[in-house]
Scaffold this active site. Structure first.
Site, mmCIF file in Angstrom:
data_model
loop_
_atom_site.group_PDB
_atom_site.id
_atom_site.type_symbol
_atom_site.label_atom_id
_atom_site.label_comp_id
_atom_site.label_asym_id
_atom_site.label_seq_id
_atom_site.Cartn_x
_atom_site.Cartn_y
_atom_site.Cartn_z
ATOM 1 C CB SER A 15 -6.613 -3.522 -8.392
ATOM 2 O OG SER A 15 -6.898 -2.162 -8.431
ATOM 3 N N GLY A 16 -8.121 -6.009 -7.873
ATOM 4 C CA GLY A 16 -8.304 -7.544 -8.246
ATOM 5 C C GLY A 16 -9.722 -8.474 -8.323
ATOM 6 C CD GLU A 35 -15.739 -1.614 -2.236
ATOM 7 O OE1 GLU A 35 -15.102 -2.658 -3.074
ATOM 8 O OE2 GLU A 35 -15.903 -1.071 -1.133
ATOM 9 C CB THR A 42 -6.837 1.135 -2.519
ATOM 10 O OG1 THR A 42 -7.595 1.082 -1.108
ATOM 11 C CG2 THR A 42 -6.218 2.555 -1.843
ATOM 12 C CB CYS A 48 -2.499 4.531 -8.044
ATOM 13 S SG CYS A 48 -3.188 2.342 -7.645
ATOM 14 C CE LYS A 51 0.804 7.193 -6.938
ATOM 15 N NZ LYS A 51 1.101 6.509 -6.549
ATOM 16 C CE1 TYR A 99 -12.309 -0.469 -11.435
ATOM 17 C CE2 TYR A 99 -11.625 1.273 -11.962
ATOM 18 C CZ TYR A 99 -11.210 0.750 -12.183
ATOM 19 O OH TYR A 99 -10.006 -0.020 -12.209
ATOM 20 N N GLY A 175 8.376 6.443 5.971
ATOM 21 C CA GLY A 175 9.955 6.737 4.522
ATOM 22 C C GLY A 175 9.677 5.660 3.771
ATOM 23 C CE1 TYR A 177 6.594 1.588 -4.377
ATOM 24 C CE2 TYR A 177 7.103 0.945 -2.930
ATOM 25 C CZ TYR A 177 6.562 0.391 -3.694
ATOM 26 O OH TYR A 177 7.402 -0.556 -4.874
ATOM 27 C CD GLU A 181 3.945 7.430 -4.501
ATOM 28 O OE1 GLU A 181 2.718 7.406 -3.985
ATOM 29 O OE2 GLU A 181 4.204 6.799 -5.910
ATOM 30 N N GLY A 261 2.935 2.172 6.471
ATOM 31 C CA GLY A 261 2.064 0.671 5.804
ATOM 32 C C GLY A 261 0.779 0.656 5.868
ATOM 33 C CB THR A 310 -3.030 -1.818 -8.826
ATOM 34 O OG1 THR A 310 -3.559 -1.148 -7.829
ATOM 35 C CG2 THR A 310 -4.339 -1.559 -10.006
#
Ligand code: NDP
Length: 452
Positions: A15-16, A35, A42, A48, A51, A99, A175, A177, A181, A261, A310
């Site tokens: 994204s960045g 890349e 991601t 995102c 998901k 993209y 526990g 995000y 989810e 994490g 993002t």
């Protein structure tokens, strides 16, 4: 001035990185972007976007049940994992193409391969070396898996979207995000779901009331929580995994998702070669203008250890490009009041301070909170409830935090985030006429203080 191949060379097309490359190229800057894996990073490939698609898929389970009370008779619904997975793959391929075309359309040169820093102005990709006046590290983050016997049997969010088969018994470890989810998503898709977390309540860092409320709702839906426990070991028995917890219990499941994490993605990036030392979490430190210890090398997004979101990486990219390539005064990235959503079931949308943070920082606060059965759940008999909460500074009347748990909470809180960013007061909320009948109107009709 030396003759560089590029003005700006970006490592990482997430994204960045993509946003920085495109914005800079649009300003006439000569940009290259490297890349080695996922065009779009991601978020688009294993974060995102897939998901959210899976979250939509999962919500249908509840919708089918709810429909009966509204007069619908449906055949017993069946879920086919392969259809969902392959449709998702097609959609992600389409987005990858978009993209790549966006980058090409902006005149950015795409370089496939793994970039390795070799000097303050050079990056090696395969057997080629590219030079640039400025380098930008936007390599993002990578799932972290703790070390325990059998950890190699764990999936991470990199693999979970494309499993060959649907795991009928699914365990998530963590526990935060991603764990929360995915516990909701796989439970909704029909898996017997276990969430194992070392703390006593999921979603550490969120408002306490929200944490308890969501955990209760998920438990009521049928997610099995094992709290205050860690995974000691995982043993593979034929096609099943035996997961031994720190309380001695063993759970037999078909898949384990480790969502403990994400760390800075800096492996074999050549940071030591240029004198940049990441911290133990793989994060690169930067100044307010995203500059690393090396004046020609910049970094932004997850790899810098800020909020791993993002929209944050996008905003950082736009701030950096503005500051580097515009004549106007420098901007400073504002990290306050960043709204966020957790797409567990029910969804959480939140912006600003939790009640606990506000208590620490303000002398006196007012808390307005309400939990209720959304209207949609009346005829359906769905026991699910929603929560809405405002945290207000008593002295200035400013709304410091807004927390919503319920359907499409993120959609609702995005609008409220503007109000918080603008510094609006509880009186401004009260002066706003509600939209009836909605759940959202609760936020402008909360009149009685729940507690000070
Ligand atoms: P989080 O930081 O959200 O959660 C990590 C979880 O793993 C915590 O519960 C943590 O426990 C636990 N944990 C960490 N280390 C260990 C360990 N050694 N042993 C056992 N448990 C451990 O990370 P996620 O992986 O869930 O997600 C990464 C980031 O991605 C998020 O922070 C978020 O910024 C972003 N993201 C955002 C989403 C969104 O916007 N909807 C969706 C998904 C990800 P403890 O709380 O005790 O530290």
């Amino acid at each position: 001035m030396p003759n560089y191949d590029f003005d700006l060379l970006v490592i990482g097309a997430g994204s960045g990185g993509v946003r920085a490359a495109r914005m800079a190229a649009n300003k006439g800057v000569k940009v290259g972007i490297i890349e080695d894996r996922y065009w779009g990073g991601t978020c688009v490939n294993v974060g995102c976007v897939p998901k959210k698609l899976y979250s939509y898929a999962s919500h249908f389970a509840e919708d089918f049940k709810d429909a009966a009370g509204y007069g619908w008779t449906l055949a017993e619904p069946e879920f086919d994992w392969v259809t969902l997975r392959d449709n998702q793959r097609q959609e992600i391929l389409r987005l990858n193409g978009i993209y790549q075309r966006l980058l090409e359309g902006s005149g950015v040169e795409r370089i496939d391969g793994r970039g390795k820093l070799v000097s303050a102005h050079e990056v090696q990709v395969g057997d080629k070396t590219y030079s640039a006046e400025r380098l930008l590290i936007a390599t993002g983050s990578w799932p972290y898996v703790p070390d325990f016997p059998g950890a190699e049997h764990c999936l991470t969010s990199n693999e979970v979207f494309n499993l060959p088969e649907f795991p009928k018994r699914f365990l998530v470890y963590g526990g935060g995000y991603i764990a929360t989810e995915f516990a909701s998503i796989f439970h909704g898709l029909g898996a017997e779901t276990y969430q194992v977390y070392r703390g006593d309540k999921i979603l550490r860092g969120f408002d306490e009331e929200v944490r308890g409320f969501v955990q209760d709702e998920m438990q009521q839906q049928g997610v099995n929580f094992y709290l205050g426990r860690e995974i000691l070991r995982i043993d593979k028995h034929l096609n099943a995994l035996a997961v031994t917890l720190s309380d001695g219990r063993t759970l037999e499941v078909d898949a384990v998702l480790c969502a403990t994490g994400r760390r800075g993605n800096v492996e074999s990036l050549g940071l030591e070669q240029v004198g940049i030392t990441p911290n133990s979490l793989g994060e690169i430190s930067i100044d307010a203008n995203f500059c690393t210890q090396v004046p020609s090398i910049y970094a932004l997004g997850d790899v810098t250890g800020g909020p791993q979101l993002t929209p944050v990486a996008l905003a950082e990219a736009m701030t950096l490009v503005h500051n580097l390539y515009s004549e106007e005064e420098n901007r400073v990235m504002d990290y306050s009041n960043i709204a966020t959503a957790v797409f567990c079931h029910p969804n959480i949308g939140t912006v600003g301070m939790s009640e606990e943070e506000a208590r620490e920082q303000y002398r006196k606060i007012r808390v307005y909170t309400t939990s209720f059965k959304p209207m949609r759940n009346t005829l359906s008999g769905n026991p699910g409830k929603s929560l809405m909460k405002l945290v207000v500074d008593d002295a200035s009347d400013r709304v410091l935090g807004c927390h919503v748990v319920g359907p499409d909470a993120g959609e609702l809180v995005q609008g409220i985030a503007i109000a918080l960013k603008a510094g609006l007061t509880k009186q401004d909320f009260d002066a706003t006429v509600g939209i009836h009948p909605t759940s959202a109107e609760e936020l402008v009709t909360l009149r009685s203080v729940t507690r000070n």
